[in-house]
Design an enzyme around this catalytic site. Structure first.
Site, mmCIF file in Angstrom:
data_model
loop_
_atom_site.group_PDB
_atom_site.id
_atom_site.type_symbol
_atom_site.label_atom_id
_atom_site.label_comp_id
_atom_site.label_asym_id
_atom_site.label_seq_id
_atom_site.Cartn_x
_atom_site.Cartn_y
_atom_site.Cartn_z
ATOM 1 N N GLN A 135 0.972 -1.361 0.150
ATOM 2 C CA GLN A 135 -0.018 -0.107 0.137
ATOM 3 C C GLN A 135 0.709 1.394 -0.115
ATOM 4 O OE1 GLN A 135 -3.587 0.356 -0.051
ATOM 5 N NE2 GLN A 135 -2.966 2.451 -0.570
ATOM 6 N N CYS A 260 -6.053 4.406 2.506
ATOM 7 C CA CYS A 260 -5.942 3.240 1.842
ATOM 8 C C CYS A 260 -7.200 2.463 1.399
ATOM 9 C CB CYS A 260 -5.196 2.201 2.688
ATOM 10 S SG CYS A 260 -5.662 1.752 4.223
#
Length: 305
Positions: A135, A260
Protein backbone atom coordinates in the site's frame (compact mmCIF):
# COMPACT_ATOMS: atom_id res chain seq x y z
CA UNK A 1 19.88 -12.85 -8.91
CA UNK A 2 19.56 -14.05 -5.31
CA UNK A 3 16.04 -14.48 -4.04
CA UNK A 4 14.65 -11.23 -2.64
CA UNK A 5 11.57 -10.94 -0.46
CA UNK A 6 9.39 -7.90 0.20
CA UNK A 7 8.06 -8.25 3.74
CA UNK A 8 8.55 -4.60 4.74
CA UNK A 9 9.86 -1.48 3.04
CA UNK A 10 13.15 -2.08 4.84
CA UNK A 11 13.83 -5.13 2.65
CA UNK A 12 14.81 -2.84 -0.22
CA UNK A 13 17.28 0.02 -0.25
CA UNK A 14 16.13 3.63 -0.65
CA UNK A 15 17.58 3.62 -4.16
CA UNK A 16 15.67 0.46 -5.05
CA UNK A 17 12.44 1.89 -3.65
CA UNK A 18 12.85 5.11 -5.60
CA UNK A 19 13.53 3.02 -8.69
CA UNK A 20 10.26 1.14 -8.09
CA UNK A 21 8.26 4.38 -7.82
CA UNK A 22 9.65 5.72 -11.09
CA UNK A 23 9.31 2.35 -12.78
CA UNK A 24 5.67 2.12 -11.66
CA UNK A 25 4.96 5.56 -13.13
CA UNK A 26 6.53 4.46 -16.41
CA UNK A 27 4.57 1.19 -16.49
CA UNK A 28 1.35 3.11 -15.85
CA UNK A 29 2.10 5.63 -18.61
CA UNK A 30 2.93 2.89 -21.11
CA UNK A 31 -0.21 0.94 -20.21
CA UNK A 32 -2.41 3.96 -20.85
CA UNK A 33 -0.66 4.77 -24.12
CA UNK A 34 -0.25 1.28 -25.57
CA UNK A 35 -2.53 -1.07 -23.66
CA UNK A 36 -1.36 -4.25 -21.87
CA UNK A 37 1.14 -5.31 -24.53
CA UNK A 38 4.19 -5.54 -22.22
CA UNK A 39 4.39 -9.21 -21.25
CA UNK A 40 7.75 -9.91 -19.57
CA UNK A 41 6.50 -12.88 -17.51
CA UNK A 42 4.99 -15.40 -19.94
CA UNK A 43 4.05 -18.66 -18.23
CA UNK A 44 5.18 -17.35 -14.83
CA UNK A 45 2.89 -18.05 -11.87
CA UNK A 46 2.15 -16.04 -8.73
CA UNK A 47 0.52 -17.94 -5.85
CA UNK A 48 -1.76 -15.64 -3.82
CA UNK A 49 -2.47 -16.85 -0.28
CA UNK A 50 -5.36 -15.00 1.37
CA UNK A 51 -6.11 -15.54 5.04
CA UNK A 52 -7.68 -12.05 5.12
CA UNK A 53 -10.24 -10.92 2.56
CA UNK A 54 -9.49 -8.16 0.08
CA UNK A 55 -10.79 -6.28 -2.95
CA UNK A 56 -7.90 -4.11 -4.10
CA UNK A 57 -5.15 -6.60 -3.27
CA UNK A 58 -6.62 -9.53 -5.16
CA UNK A 59 -7.72 -7.54 -8.21
CA UNK A 60 -4.45 -5.64 -8.51
CA UNK A 61 -2.13 -8.64 -8.21
CA UNK A 62 -4.27 -10.85 -10.41
CA UNK A 63 -4.56 -8.16 -13.08
CA UNK A 64 -0.83 -7.45 -12.86
CA UNK A 65 0.03 -11.05 -13.68
CA UNK A 66 -2.54 -11.20 -16.49
CA UNK A 67 -1.12 -8.02 -18.05
CA UNK A 68 2.41 -9.43 -17.75
CA UNK A 69 1.43 -12.60 -19.60
CA UNK A 70 1.57 -14.74 -16.48
CA UNK A 71 -0.96 -16.37 -14.19
CA UNK A 72 -2.17 -15.86 -10.63
CA UNK A 73 -3.55 -18.59 -8.36
CA UNK A 74 -6.00 -17.55 -5.65
CA UNK A 75 -5.65 -19.69 -2.52
CA UNK A 76 -7.97 -19.21 0.45
CA UNK A 77 -7.55 -21.12 3.76
CA UNK A 78 -9.99 -23.68 2.36
CA UNK A 79 -7.76 -24.18 -0.69
CA UNK A 80 -4.49 -25.03 1.07
CA UNK A 81 -3.25 -27.45 3.67
CA UNK A 82 -2.37 -24.45 5.84
CA UNK A 83 -6.02 -24.44 6.81
CA UNK A 84 -5.63 -28.03 8.02
CA UNK A 85 -2.50 -27.48 10.04
CA UNK A 86 0.36 -28.10 7.61
CA UNK A 87 3.48 -26.35 8.93
CA UNK A 88 4.08 -22.96 7.32
CA UNK A 89 7.56 -23.93 6.20
CA UNK A 90 6.32 -27.09 4.50
CA UNK A 91 3.77 -25.15 2.45
CA UNK A 92 6.46 -22.63 1.48
CA UNK A 93 8.83 -25.37 0.32
CA UNK A 94 6.14 -27.06 -1.74
CA UNK A 95 5.02 -23.86 -3.45
CA UNK A 96 8.65 -22.95 -4.15
CA UNK A 97 8.87 -26.07 -6.31
CA UNK A 98 5.84 -25.06 -8.39
CA UNK A 99 5.46 -21.28 -8.67
CA UNK A 100 7.68 -18.29 -9.38
CA UNK A 101 6.59 -16.03 -6.51
CA UNK A 102 4.16 -16.02 -3.59
CA UNK A 103 2.00 -13.20 -2.30
CA UNK A 104 0.65 -13.63 1.25
CA UNK A 105 -2.11 -11.66 2.99
CA UNK A 106 -2.33 -12.90 6.55
CA UNK A 107 -2.52 -12.05 10.24
CA UNK A 108 0.83 -12.95 11.82
CA UNK A 109 3.91 -11.14 10.53
CA UNK A 110 6.09 -13.70 12.31
CA UNK A 111 4.30 -16.42 10.37
CA UNK A 112 5.04 -14.57 7.12
CA UNK A 113 8.72 -14.33 8.07
CA UNK A 114 8.74 -18.07 8.74
CA UNK A 115 7.18 -18.67 5.32
CA UNK A 116 9.78 -16.48 3.58
CA UNK A 117 12.67 -18.15 5.42
CA UNK A 118 11.64 -21.49 3.92
CA UNK A 119 10.88 -20.18 0.43
CA UNK A 120 13.41 -20.03 -2.40
CA UNK A 121 11.10 -17.88 -4.55
CA UNK A 122 10.23 -14.25 -3.75
CA UNK A 123 7.58 -13.71 -1.08
CA UNK A 124 5.53 -10.50 -1.03
CA UNK A 125 3.73 -9.17 2.02
CA UNK A 126 0.25 -8.16 0.89
CA UNK A 127 -0.69 -7.21 4.48
CA UNK A 128 -0.06 -8.56 7.95
CA UNK A 129 -1.17 -7.30 11.33
CA UNK A 130 2.13 -5.37 11.55
CA UNK A 131 2.81 -3.99 8.05
CA UNK A 132 1.25 -3.18 4.66
CA UNK A 133 4.22 -2.23 2.46
CA UNK A 134 2.52 -2.68 -0.93
CA UNK A 135 0.00 0.00 0.00
CA UNK A 136 2.84 2.39 0.77
CA UNK A 137 4.36 1.85 -2.66
CA UNK A 138 1.05 2.99 -4.16
CA UNK A 139 0.79 5.87 -1.68
CA UNK A 140 4.26 7.24 -2.35
CA UNK A 141 3.72 6.73 -6.08
CA UNK A 142 0.54 8.81 -5.92
CA UNK A 143 2.20 11.53 -3.85
CA UNK A 144 5.11 11.62 -6.32
CA UNK A 145 2.84 11.81 -9.36
CA UNK A 146 0.96 14.71 -7.84
CA UNK A 147 3.78 16.72 -6.25
CA UNK A 148 7.15 15.43 -7.44
CA UNK A 149 9.85 14.22 -5.04
CA UNK A 150 8.59 13.54 -1.52
CA UNK A 151 12.02 14.04 0.03
CA UNK A 152 11.91 16.63 2.81
CA UNK A 153 8.12 16.98 2.70
CA UNK A 154 5.83 16.38 5.68
CA UNK A 155 2.97 13.90 6.00
CA UNK A 156 0.67 13.31 8.93
CA UNK A 157 -0.91 10.00 9.91
CA UNK A 158 -4.13 10.43 11.89
CA UNK A 159 -5.66 7.38 13.56
CA UNK A 160 -4.63 4.06 15.01
CA UNK A 161 -0.96 3.14 15.37
CA UNK A 162 -1.63 0.06 13.24
CA UNK A 163 0.00 -1.81 10.35
CA UNK A 164 -0.52 1.14 8.00
CA UNK A 165 1.02 3.53 10.52
CA UNK A 166 4.01 1.21 10.90
CA UNK A 167 4.50 1.18 7.14
CA UNK A 168 4.26 4.98 6.98
CA UNK A 169 7.03 5.09 9.60
CA UNK A 170 9.21 2.85 7.43
CA UNK A 171 8.35 4.93 4.37
CA UNK A 172 9.46 8.12 6.10
CA UNK A 173 12.80 6.46 6.85
CA UNK A 174 13.32 5.06 3.37
CA UNK A 175 12.00 7.97 1.28
CA UNK A 176 13.41 10.66 3.59
CA UNK A 177 10.28 12.64 4.41
CA UNK A 178 8.96 13.82 7.78
CA UNK A 179 6.05 12.08 9.44
CA UNK A 180 3.79 13.28 12.22
CA UNK A 181 1.70 10.60 13.91
CA UNK A 182 -1.49 11.66 15.68
CA UNK A 183 -3.37 9.00 17.60
CA UNK A 184 -5.38 8.71 20.83
CA UNK A 185 -3.52 7.78 23.97
CA UNK A 186 -3.29 4.01 24.20
CA UNK A 187 -3.27 3.56 20.43
CA UNK A 188 0.33 4.55 19.72
CA UNK A 189 2.41 2.58 17.17
CA UNK A 190 4.71 -0.23 18.30
CA UNK A 191 7.40 1.19 20.58
CA UNK A 192 10.20 -0.79 18.94
CA UNK A 193 9.26 0.49 15.49
CA UNK A 194 9.08 4.05 16.81
CA UNK A 195 12.48 3.63 18.48
CA UNK A 196 14.14 3.05 15.10
CA UNK A 197 12.20 5.77 13.29
CA UNK A 198 14.67 8.60 13.82
CA UNK A 199 14.08 12.31 14.34
CA UNK A 200 11.93 12.63 11.23
CA UNK A 201 9.01 10.87 12.90
CA UNK A 202 7.15 12.59 15.75
CA UNK A 203 4.14 11.65 17.86
CA UNK A 204 1.31 13.88 19.07
CA UNK A 205 -2.23 13.49 20.37
CA UNK A 206 -3.47 16.87 19.08
CA UNK A 207 -4.89 16.69 15.52
CA UNK A 208 -4.99 20.47 15.07
CA UNK A 209 -1.29 20.71 15.90
CA UNK A 210 -0.51 17.68 13.73
CA UNK A 211 -2.00 18.98 10.47
CA UNK A 212 -0.65 22.52 10.63
CA UNK A 213 1.21 23.26 7.40
CA UNK A 214 1.66 19.64 6.23
CA UNK A 215 1.90 18.46 2.63
CA UNK A 216 -0.18 15.31 3.00
CA UNK A 217 -2.79 13.89 5.38
CA UNK A 218 -3.69 10.22 5.54
CA UNK A 219 -5.79 7.95 7.74
CA UNK A 220 -7.40 4.52 7.98
CA UNK A 221 -10.50 2.95 9.50
CA UNK A 222 -10.65 3.06 13.28
CA UNK A 223 -11.40 -0.66 13.63
CA UNK A 224 -9.42 -2.94 11.31
CA UNK A 225 -10.23 -6.51 10.35
CA UNK A 226 -10.53 -8.60 13.50
CA UNK A 227 -11.32 -5.57 15.68
CA UNK A 228 -15.01 -5.24 14.87
CA UNK A 229 -16.04 -6.05 18.45
CA UNK A 230 -14.10 -2.94 19.55
CA UNK A 231 -16.02 -0.64 17.20
CA UNK A 232 -18.08 1.24 19.81
CA UNK A 233 -15.12 1.75 22.16
CA UNK A 234 -12.91 2.90 19.33
CA UNK A 235 -15.48 5.38 18.08
CA UNK A 236 -15.48 6.95 21.54
CA UNK A 237 -11.68 6.87 21.90
CA UNK A 238 -11.10 8.37 18.44
CA UNK A 239 -13.63 11.18 18.84
CA UNK A 240 -12.06 14.39 17.53
CA UNK A 241 -9.76 12.61 15.08
CA UNK A 242 -12.15 12.56 12.13
CA UNK A 243 -10.44 14.03 9.07
CA UNK A 244 -12.59 16.78 7.58
CA UNK A 245 -12.37 19.44 4.91
CA UNK A 246 -11.77 21.99 7.66
CA UNK A 247 -8.80 19.97 8.87
CA UNK A 248 -7.34 19.97 5.36
CA UNK A 249 -7.77 23.76 5.31
CA UNK A 250 -5.20 23.99 8.14
CA UNK A 251 -2.57 22.22 6.05
CA UNK A 252 -0.72 23.62 3.04
CA UNK A 253 -2.81 25.04 0.24
CA UNK A 254 -1.82 22.16 -2.06
CA UNK A 255 -2.30 19.43 0.58
CA UNK A 256 -3.28 15.94 -0.57
CA UNK A 257 -5.47 13.44 1.25
CA UNK A 258 -4.90 9.67 1.01
CA UNK A 259 -6.85 6.73 2.41
CA UNK A 260 -5.95 3.07 1.80
CA UNK A 261 -9.67 2.15 1.63
CA UNK A 262 -12.23 0.89 2.36
CA UNK A 263 -13.36 4.13 4.02
CA UNK A 264 -16.13 4.56 6.57
CA UNK A 265 -17.73 7.91 5.74
CA UNK A 266 -18.93 9.68 8.84
CA UNK A 267 -16.36 7.91 11.03
CA UNK A 268 -12.64 8.42 10.34
CA UNK A 269 -13.51 10.87 7.53
CA UNK A 270 -16.33 13.33 7.02
CA UNK A 271 -19.19 12.17 4.81
CA UNK A 272 -18.09 14.29 1.84
CA UNK A 273 -14.29 14.27 2.13
CA UNK A 274 -13.67 11.80 -0.70
CA UNK A 275 -15.43 14.18 -3.09
CA UNK A 276 -13.02 16.99 -2.17
CA UNK A 277 -10.53 17.66 -5.03
CA UNK A 278 -7.67 17.38 -2.54
CA UNK A 279 -8.54 13.70 -2.02
CA UNK A 280 -6.75 11.48 -4.54
CA UNK A 281 -7.86 8.13 -3.15
CA UNK A 282 -9.13 6.67 -6.44
CA UNK A 283 -5.82 7.34 -8.17
CA UNK A 284 -4.13 5.91 -5.06
CA UNK A 285 -6.23 2.73 -5.25
CA UNK A 286 -5.54 2.31 -8.96
CA UNK A 287 -1.82 2.73 -8.36
CA UNK A 288 -1.78 -0.52 -6.41
CA UNK A 289 -1.78 -2.23 -9.82
CA UNK A 290 1.14 -0.29 -11.25
CA UNK A 291 3.30 -0.26 -8.12
CA UNK A 292 2.89 -4.01 -7.67
CA UNK A 293 3.70 -4.60 -11.31
CA UNK A 294 6.99 -2.79 -10.77
CA UNK A 295 7.60 -4.82 -7.61
CA UNK A 296 6.89 -8.20 -9.24
CA UNK A 297 9.05 -7.31 -12.22
CA UNK A 298 11.92 -6.24 -9.95
CA UNK A 299 11.77 -9.34 -7.74
CA UNK A 300 11.74 -11.72 -10.73
CA UNK A 301 13.80 -9.87 -13.33
CA UNK A 302 15.76 -7.18 -11.49
CA UNK A 303 15.98 -3.61 -12.71
CA UNK A 304 14.72 -3.00 -16.23
CA UNK A 305 16.29 -0.22 -18.24
Amino acid sequence: MATRHFLTLLDLTPDELNYLIQRAITIKSNLKAQGPNYTPLPNRTLAMIFEKSSTRTRVSFETAMAHFGGHALFLSPRDTQLGRGEPIGDTARVLSEMVDAVMVRTFSHAGLEEFAAASHVPVINALTDDYHPCQLLADVMTWTEQRGSVKGRTAVWIGDGNNMCHSWINAARQFDFNLRICCPKGYEPNADIMATAGNGVTLTHDPQEAVEGVDLITTDVWASMGQEEEQAKREADFAGLQVTEAMLDQAKEDVLFLHCLPAHRGEEISATLLEDPRAVVWQEAGNRLHAQKALIEFLLLGKVS
